[in-house]
Design a protein around this motif. Structure first.
Motif, short mmCIF file in Angstrom:
data_model
loop_
_atom_site.label_atom_id
_atom_site.label_comp_id
_atom_site.label_asym_id
_atom_site.label_seq_id
_atom_site.Cartn_x
_atom_site.Cartn_y
_atom_site.Cartn_z
N THR A 1 -5.14 9.48 27.98
CA THR A 1 -5.23 8.11 28.42
C THR A 1 -6.43 8.03 29.52
O THR A 1 -6.51 8.71 30.40
N ARG B 1 -6.92 1.98 28.83
CA ARG B 1 -6.15 0.77 29.68
C ARG B 1 -7.21 0.29 30.53
O ARG B 1 -7.95 0.95 31.02
N THR C 1 -5.93 6.67 24.40
CA THR C 1 -5.35 5.31 24.71
C THR C 1 -6.35 4.77 25.91
O THR C 1 -6.52 5.56 27.02
#
Length: 178
Positions: A13, A62, A60
């Protein structure tokens, strides 16, 4: 006989921030330590996502603010303080050869260029011009890892992941007549 499978990489992430520049909105991807992992352009987001996947596996992104120091260094560079790129902490995953190429690129001083063949020779792999070109094209950290400073042996701009107009702008910004 069992087929060989590439080991699965641990899902990552990263934070995604945006920075307006004179040549478009830059996408800044940083890790939990605030280290730059990718820099690309909003109109090339798909390319950036593919490079992240190739280098890190499942990623991912964010929304998250890049560190102030990183944003200030990039803004300083675009305002003409070319040495500010050296202040930016960055890290990339890649093969040993890609790493050699990417770590050699920041050693090409602003305002100068080098051919793919000259960089291959500098890396003690004079026949690896195409491999240098491939590694250069796989660089996920535009501008900071200055792949725009590599040109063709005849002085032509050749390719640039963010588009030739951006490459031309970056080189002119650094004082190279193109």
């Amino acid at each position: 006989m069992a087929a060989y499978k590439t080991p699965q990489k641990t899902p990552r992430t990263f934070n995604l921030d945006r920075l307006k520049t004179p040549i478009g909105t830059a996408l800044l991807v940083t890790d939990a330590d605030g280290v730059l992992r990718a820099l690309d352009w909003d109109d090339y987001e798909g390319r950036m996502l593919e490079l992240l996947r190739l280098h890190y596996g499942v990623v991912t992104l964010r929304d998250g603010r890049a560190p102030r120091e990183l944003r200030e260094a990039l803004s300083g560079y675009f305002k003409g303080d070319l040495d500010r790129l050296a202040d930016i902490r960055w890290r990339v995953a890649g093969t040993a050869f890609q790493q050699k190429v990417w770590h050699a690129l920041p050693k090409i001083p602003p305002g100068t260029t080098m051919s793919y063949g000259a960089l291959a020779a500098k890396l003690k792999a004079p026949n690896a011009m195409r491999a240098v070109g491939h590694a250069n094209g796989s660089n996920p950290i535009s501008v900071v890892v200055p792949c725009h400073r590599l040109i063709g042996a005849n002085g032509s701009l050749v390719k640039y992941g963010g588009g030739l107009e951006r490459k031309r702008w970056l080189l002119r910004h650094e004082g190279v007549e193109v």
